[in-house]
Design an enzyme around this catalytic site. Structure first.
Site, PDB file in Angstrom:
ATOM      1  N   ASP A   1       0.783  -1.240   0.000  1.00 23.05           N
ATOM      2  CA  ASP A   1       0.000   0.000   0.000  1.00 23.05           C
ATOM      3  C   ASP A   1       0.810   1.282   0.000  1.00 23.05           C
ATOM      4  O   ASP A   1       0.565   2.200  -0.752  1.00 23.05           O
ATOM      5  CB  ASP A   1      -0.876   0.052   1.252  1.00 23.05           C
ATOM      6  CG  ASP A   1      -1.555  -1.256   1.550  1.00 23.05           C
ATOM      7  OD1 ASP A   1      -1.335  -2.223   0.811  1.00 23.05           O
ATOM      8  OD2 ASP A   1      -2.310  -1.300   2.524  1.00 23.05           O
TER       9      ASP A   1
ATOM     10  N   GLU B   1       3.462  -9.152  11.660  1.00 22.70           N
ATOM     11  CA  GLU B   1       3.087  -8.764  10.297  1.00 22.70           C
ATOM     12  C   GLU B   1       4.332  -8.390   9.487  1.00 22.70           C
ATOM     13  O   GLU B   1       4.465  -8.764   8.332  1.00 22.70           O
ATOM     14  CB  GLU B   1       2.115  -7.584  10.391  1.00 22.70           C
ATOM     15  CG  GLU B   1       1.509  -7.147   9.077  1.00 22.70           C
ATOM     16  CD  GLU B   1       0.513  -6.000   9.250  1.00 22.70           C
ATOM     17  OE1 GLU B   1       0.295  -5.554  10.402  1.00 22.70           O
ATOM     18  OE2 GLU B   1      -0.042  -5.552   8.239  1.00 22.70           O
TER      19      GLU B   1
HETATM   20  C1  9WN Z   1      -5.432  -2.694   2.805  1.00 20.87           C
HETATM   21  C2  9WN Z   1      -4.284  -7.607   4.925  1.00 20.87           C
HETATM   22  C3  9WN Z   1      -3.681  -6.512   4.055  1.00 20.87           C
HETATM   23  C4  9WN Z   1      -2.591  -7.041   3.117  1.00 20.87           C
HETATM   24  C5  9WN Z   1      -1.827  -5.928   2.428  1.00 20.87           C
HETATM   25  C6  9WN Z   1      -1.323  -4.944   3.491  1.00 20.87           C
HETATM   26  C7  9WN Z   1      -2.501  -4.422   4.312  1.00 20.87           C
HETATM   27  C8  9WN Z   1      -4.627  -3.197   4.004  1.00 20.87           C
HETATM   28  C9  9WN Z   1      -4.439  -2.074   5.003  1.00 20.87           C
HETATM   29  O1  9WN Z   1      -3.154  -5.512   4.939  1.00 20.87           O
HETATM   30  O2  9WN Z   1      -3.382  -3.709   3.486  1.00 20.87           O
HETATM   31  O3  9WN Z   1      -5.712  -3.734   1.940  1.00 20.87           O
HETATM   32  O4  9WN Z   1      -5.415  -1.731   5.686  1.00 20.87           O
HETATM   33  O5  9WN Z   1      -3.332  -1.527   5.105  1.00 20.87           O
HETATM   34  O6  9WN Z   1      -0.617  -3.901   2.915  1.00 20.87           O
HETATM   35  O7  9WN Z   1      -0.763  -6.457   1.689  1.00 20.87           O
HETATM   36  O8  9WN Z   1      -3.176  -7.854   2.145  1.00 20.87           O
HETATM   37  O9  9WN Z   1      -3.284  -8.321   5.568  1.00 20.87           O
END
Ligand code: 9WN
Length: 416
Positions: A163, A388
């Site tokens: 992101d 994470e």
């Molecule tokens: C938005 C769920 C997701 C991962 C992504 C990570 C993060 C979300 C956020 O979390 O994204 O989709 O709210 O930041 O960047 O890779 O799939 O784990």
């Protein structure tokens, strides 16, 4: 470590799928589910199949697999942007987001099958998932080849799965953010502000998503303010096309169209995005290659038969990523002025990118590098309680703990 990882996946299992994190991400995420299935196949092939098939329940009629399938069992405002923001409901009642994530699903389905081919065949698993996976790639090819050069484009930073990558900064700066008071973030309730994207960037993410939504998620109608060819997204599409070729062969169908598309994409990936020893994203709005060097540019190491693999490996081993000398693989160029070892996708190391690079190293017969990365991934997963992401120098944990893909991929690397 194995038992602890299995326990994390059990705690995060909802009965049909696995949430990435009970606190921060309480729904089903698209590429998370694929990584989770890859781990689950080592515990229960049936659960891995269910994980992928429940995600396919959220597939749209146009073939897209949304980046979030919302759970009806958690409060509607538990995560922002939630179902009321996206306003996308399928005929079967499933609510989802309208954007996508990297297409690693066909590879996950193939690896799940391979964990127990006889049982998978008996259950007709590949037969059931193949049409949906073909439709998913069809959506990307038909609706997302926005640049005309054969590669598929992402239209929101969240679609990259990375992101907050510095590679998006210049393209994002063109986007007028949604006003600060017009939405309430939920992520900073559960994670340290310093680890997460800034409010200004968050306002831009919201604005891009709202514009897409207000144009009915129609890729021909939406004036995409952000459109980028990302090397990681396209590399995973290539791997998944190779997986579709294997699946087609297993089902007695013709693998040739998949192999042809994989070869075309590989040529386009190298021809359009490879320069100075590295893959870079292409900003389709400005027409420029984005100079930032991020881990997304190393992910093509996993592409079977990549013609520039040797040079790319040199880059991974060089001063910008220092593979083997840092923990896992940093998400951003260690020598960049704005490198930050703690903030989301702007320096720290993730377990999913390390797993992908490990897979690439194995394919390249780089056994010593692969073994070292595997040992580091497993040790760090356990030491950080399945964080994470981690600081690439100290290994300090950041973001959520008991994070599903960390547990799943550490488990997967226990395979003999
Ligand atoms: C938005 C769920 C997701 C991962 C992504 C990570 C993060 C979300 C956020 O979390 O994204 O989709 O709210 O930041 O960047 O890779 O799939 O784990």
């Amino acid at each position: 470590m194995r038992d602890k990882a299995v326990r994390v996946l059990e705690q995060n299992w909802t009965g049909r799928s696995t949430v990435p994190s009970r606190s921060l991400y309480p729904h089903q995420w698209s590429w998370d589910s694929a990584f989770i299935a890859i781990g689950l196949r080592n515990v229960s092939v049936g659960r891995a199949q269910t994980e992928l098939e429940s995600l396919l329940q959220a597939q749209w009629p146009d073939g897209r697999i949304p980046h979030i399938a919302f759970s009806p069992d958690v409060p509607r405002d538990a995560y922002f942007p939630g179902p009321d923001f996206w306003q996308a409901r399928l005929a079967n009642g499933t609510e989802s987001s309208g954007i996508v994530q990297p297409p690693i699903h066909a590879l996950a389905a193939w690896l799940t099958h391979q964990a127990d081919p006889a049982e998978s065949t008996r259950q007709g698993f590949l037969q059931r998932v193949y049409p949906g996976l073909v439709a998913w790639h069809g959506y990307l090819r038909d609706r997302r080849t926005l640049g005309g050069g054969g590669l598929v484009a992402i239209v929101h930073p969240w679609e990259s799965g990375m992101d907050n990558s510095p590679a998006w900064d210049r393209a994002l700066a063109r986007v007028t953010p949604a006003p600060a008071g017009s939405f309430t973030r939920r992520d900073t309730d559960h994670a340290a502000d310093a680890d997460r994207p800034t409010d200004l960037d968050y306002g831009r993410y919201v604005q891009l998503a709202a514009t897409y939504r207000d144009h009915g998620y129609d890729d021909r109608e939406t004036p995409h303010g952000f459109a980028v060819e990302d090397p990681c997204f396209n590399a995973l599409l290539i791997c998944s096309e190779h997986a579709l070729a294997e699946i087609a062969t297993t089902l007695g169908q013709d693998p040739a169209p998949h192999l042809r598309y994989a070869a075309e994409l590989t040529d386009a990936l190298v021809g359009r995005l490879f320069t100075d020893g590295m893959f870079r994203a292409c900003d389709l709005v400005s027409g420029d290659l984005i100079p930032s060097e991020t881990v997304a540019g190393l992910i093509p190491l996993v592409v079977p038969g990549l013609p520039v693999a040797d040079v790319l490996l040199e880059t991974a081993l060089g001063p910008r990523f220092r593979l083997g000398e840092t923990r896992l693989v940093p998400s951003y160029d260690l020598t960049a002025d704005d490198f930050d070892p703690g903030r989301y996708w702007r320096g720290p190391s993730w377990f999913n990118t390390a797993w992908l690079i490990h897979r690439g190293l194995v394919q390249l017969d780089q056994t010593a590098h692969a073994d070292a990365l595997r040992a580091d991934l497993q040790a760090l997963a356990e030491a950080t309680d399945f964080a994470e992401y981690v600081d690439p120098f100290t290994g300090e944990a950041h973001g959520a703990r008991s994070f599903s893909w960390t547990a799943a991929l550490a488990l997967d690397l226990c395979r003999p």
